[in-house]
Design a protein around this motif. Sequence first.
Motif, PDB file in Angstrom:
ATOM      1  N   ASN A  23       0.810  -1.211   0.000  1.00  0.00           N
ATOM      2  CA  ASN A  23       0.000   0.000   0.000  1.00  0.00           C
ATOM      3  C   ASN A  23       0.845   1.263   0.000  1.00  0.00           C
ATOM      4  N   LYS A  24       2.059   1.217   0.508  1.00  0.00           N
ATOM      5  CA  LYS A  24       2.912   2.397   0.578  1.00  0.00           C
ATOM      6  C   LYS A  24       3.349   2.863  -0.805  1.00  0.00           C
ATOM      7  N   ASN A  25       3.439   1.957  -1.746  1.00  0.00           N
ATOM      8  CA  ASN A  25       3.921   2.306  -3.077  1.00  0.00           C
ATOM      9  C   ASN A  25       2.816   2.670  -4.060  1.00  0.00           C
ATOM     10  N   LEU A  26       1.576   2.516  -3.652  1.00  0.00           N
ATOM     11  CA  LEU A  26       0.468   2.843  -4.542  1.00  0.00           C
ATOM     12  C   LEU A  26       0.373   4.357  -4.724  1.00  0.00           C
ATOM     13  N   PRO A  27       0.059   4.826  -5.925  1.00  0.00           N
ATOM     14  CA  PRO A  27      -0.097   6.267  -6.118  1.00  0.00           C
ATOM     15  C   PRO A  27      -1.300   6.781  -5.334  1.00  0.00           C
ATOM     16  N   LYS A  28      -1.128   7.965  -4.750  1.00  0.00           N
ATOM     17  CA  LYS A  28      -2.194   8.553  -3.942  1.00  0.00           C
ATOM     18  C   LYS A  28      -3.086   9.432  -4.799  1.00  0.00           C
ATOM     19  N   TYR A  71      -9.046  21.599  -5.257  1.00  0.00           N
ATOM     20  CA  TYR A  71      -8.230  20.954  -6.292  1.00  0.00           C
ATOM     21  C   TYR A  71      -8.761  21.160  -7.702  1.00  0.00           C
ATOM     22  N   VAL A  72      -9.709  22.051  -7.883  1.00  0.00           N
ATOM     23  CA  VAL A  72     -10.371  22.221  -9.178  1.00  0.00           C
ATOM     24  C   VAL A  72      -9.366  22.513 -10.296  1.00  0.00           C
ATOM     25  N   ALA A  73      -8.315  23.262  -9.994  1.00  0.00           N
ATOM     26  CA  ALA A  73      -7.322  23.574 -11.023  1.00  0.00           C
ATOM     27  C   ALA A  73      -6.498  22.344 -11.414  1.00  0.00           C
ATOM     28  N   LEU A  74      -6.482  21.332 -10.552  1.00  0.00           N
ATOM     29  CA  LEU A  74      -5.754  20.100 -10.857  1.00  0.00           C
ATOM     30  C   LEU A  74      -6.679  19.022 -11.415  1.00  0.00           C
ATOM     31  N   ALA A  75      -7.772  18.797 -10.729  1.00  0.00           N
ATOM     32  CA  ALA A  75      -8.698  17.715 -11.107  1.00  0.00           C
ATOM     33  C   ALA A  75     -10.052  17.985 -10.488  1.00  0.00           C
ATOM     34  N   THR A  76     -11.077  17.389 -11.068  1.00  0.00           N
ATOM     35  CA  THR A  76     -12.427  17.535 -10.510  1.00  0.00           C
ATOM     36  C   THR A  76     -13.072  16.192 -10.183  1.00  0.00           C
ATOM     37  N   LYS A  77     -12.355  15.107 -10.432  1.00  0.00           N
ATOM     38  CA  LYS A  77     -12.929  13.784 -10.178  1.00  0.00           C
ATOM     39  C   LYS A  77     -12.033  12.997  -9.235  1.00  0.00           C
ATOM     40  N   GLY A  79      -9.908   9.979  -7.619  1.00  0.00           N
ATOM     41  CA  GLY A  79      -9.100   8.918  -8.209  1.00  0.00           C
ATOM     42  C   GLY A  79      -7.941   9.408  -9.055  1.00  0.00           C
ATOM     43  N   VAL A  80      -7.880  10.694  -9.386  1.00  0.00           N
ATOM     44  CA  VAL A  80      -6.770  11.232 -10.169  1.00  0.00           C
ATOM     45  C   VAL A  80      -5.551  11.307  -9.256  1.00  0.00           C
ATOM     46  N   THR A  81      -4.432  10.764  -9.719  1.00  0.00           N
ATOM     47  CA  THR A  81      -3.225  10.728  -8.900  1.00  0.00           C
ATOM     48  C   THR A  81      -2.234  11.795  -9.345  1.00  0.00           C
ATOM     49  N   MET A  82      -1.209  11.987  -8.529  1.00  0.00           N
ATOM     50  CA  MET A  82      -0.153  12.936  -8.885  1.00  0.00           C
ATOM     51  C   MET A  82       0.519  12.507 -10.178  1.00  0.00           C
ATOM     52  N   ALA A  83       0.743  11.219 -10.333  1.00  0.00           N
ATOM     53  CA  ALA A  83       1.380  10.703 -11.545  1.00  0.00           C
ATOM     54  C   ALA A  83       0.544  11.008 -12.788  1.00  0.00           C
ATOM     55  N   ASP A  84      -0.787  10.934 -12.652  1.00  0.00           N
ATOM     56  CA  ASP A  84      -1.677  11.240 -13.778  1.00  0.00           C
ATOM     57  C   ASP A  84      -1.504  12.679 -14.240  1.00  0.00           C
ATOM     58  N   LEU A  85      -1.161  13.560 -13.307  1.00  0.00           N
ATOM     59  CA  LEU A  85      -1.040  14.982 -13.613  1.00  0.00           C
ATOM     60  C   LEU A  85       0.389  15.402 -13.919  1.00  0.00           C
ATOM     61  N   GLY A  86       1.325  14.453 -13.860  1.00  0.00           N
ATOM     62  CA  GLY A  86       2.721  14.774 -14.128  1.00  0.00           C
ATOM     63  C   GLY A  86       3.439  15.376 -12.929  1.00  0.00           C
ATOM     64  N   ILE A  87       2.852  15.276 -11.757  1.00  0.00           N
ATOM     65  CA  ILE A  87       3.492  15.766 -10.541  1.00  0.00           C
ATOM     66  C   ILE A  87       4.427  14.670 -10.037  1.00  0.00           C
ATOM     67  N   PRO A  88       5.688  15.001  -9.774  1.00  0.00           N
ATOM     68  CA  PRO A  88       6.616  13.975  -9.275  1.00  0.00           C
ATOM     69  C   PRO A  88       6.089  13.333  -7.990  1.00  0.00           C
ATOM     70  N   ASP A  89       6.141  12.028  -7.946  1.00  0.00           N
ATOM     71  CA  ASP A  89       5.646  11.278  -6.796  1.00  0.00           C
ATOM     72  C   ASP A  89       6.800  11.043  -5.815  1.00  0.00           C
ATOM     73  N   ASP A  90       7.348  12.152  -5.308  1.00  0.00           N
ATOM     74  CA  ASP A  90       8.462  12.056  -4.367  1.00  0.00           C
ATOM     75  C   ASP A  90       7.984  12.318  -2.942  1.00  0.00           C
ATOM     76  N   SER A  91       8.901  12.225  -1.997  1.00  0.00           N
ATOM     77  CA  SER A  91       8.512  12.340  -0.585  1.00  0.00           C
ATOM     78  C   SER A  91       7.968  13.723  -0.239  1.00  0.00           C
ATOM     79  N   ASP A  92       8.499  14.785  -0.841  1.00  0.00           N
ATOM     80  CA  ASP A  92       7.993  16.129  -0.546  1.00  0.00           C
ATOM     81  C   ASP A  92       6.550  16.301  -0.987  1.00  0.00           C
ATOM     82  N   HIS A  93       6.248  15.847  -2.201  1.00  0.00           N
ATOM     83  CA  HIS A  93       4.878  15.974  -2.701  1.00  0.00           C
ATOM     84  C   HIS A  93       3.920  15.071  -1.934  1.00  0.00           C
ATOM     85  N   ARG A  94       4.366  13.866  -1.606  1.00  0.00           N
ATOM     86  CA  ARG A  94       3.527  12.960  -0.821  1.00  0.00           C
ATOM     87  C   ARG A  94       3.247  13.538   0.556  1.00  0.00           C
TER      88      ARG A  94
END
Length: 147
Positions: A23-28, A71-77, A79-94
């Motif tokens: 579960n720790k490695n799943l995209p949030k 989060y409207v400027a990023l997504a409106t639904k 289930g959208v993950t950081m990876a889907d939006l091109g946001i690096p999935d690193d520790s700072d963003h998490r």
Amino acid sequence: MKRKIIFFSLFFLLVAGTVSAQNKNLPKSIISTTASIRQYYDQKELNGMQKGELLELYIERIKVLVKILPYVALATKPGVTMADLGIPDDSDHRKSLDLQSESTASFLNTTVDFQRKMMPYSDKNNLIASILFYQNTLKELHVFNEL
């Protein structure tokens, strides 16, 4: 008999450890997957409900809006993950996303407590109008990406 108990205990511990490690490695998800309402109602249906039922619908819609609007400027639904939006999935963003989730949960707890104490004193027609307004806002968010 003891061997079986020890074997099954160790087996379940290993399985539980493996499941939680995965579960720790799943995209949030940016927007909570619980950010949806069960059903939309029209004014006639709402007029036929008791104030207690209306209050629950009102609170449900507030929760969904609070989980989506920032989060409207990023997504409106949900289930959208950081990876889907091109946001690096690193520790700072998490960490930032986790902190935001905790803050939202705290805000919602306070808000729901307030709503449960104060909204029973509201006018039923105002409560219905608010529910319809929140529903229309949510419907507009569904077509937001089409603009």
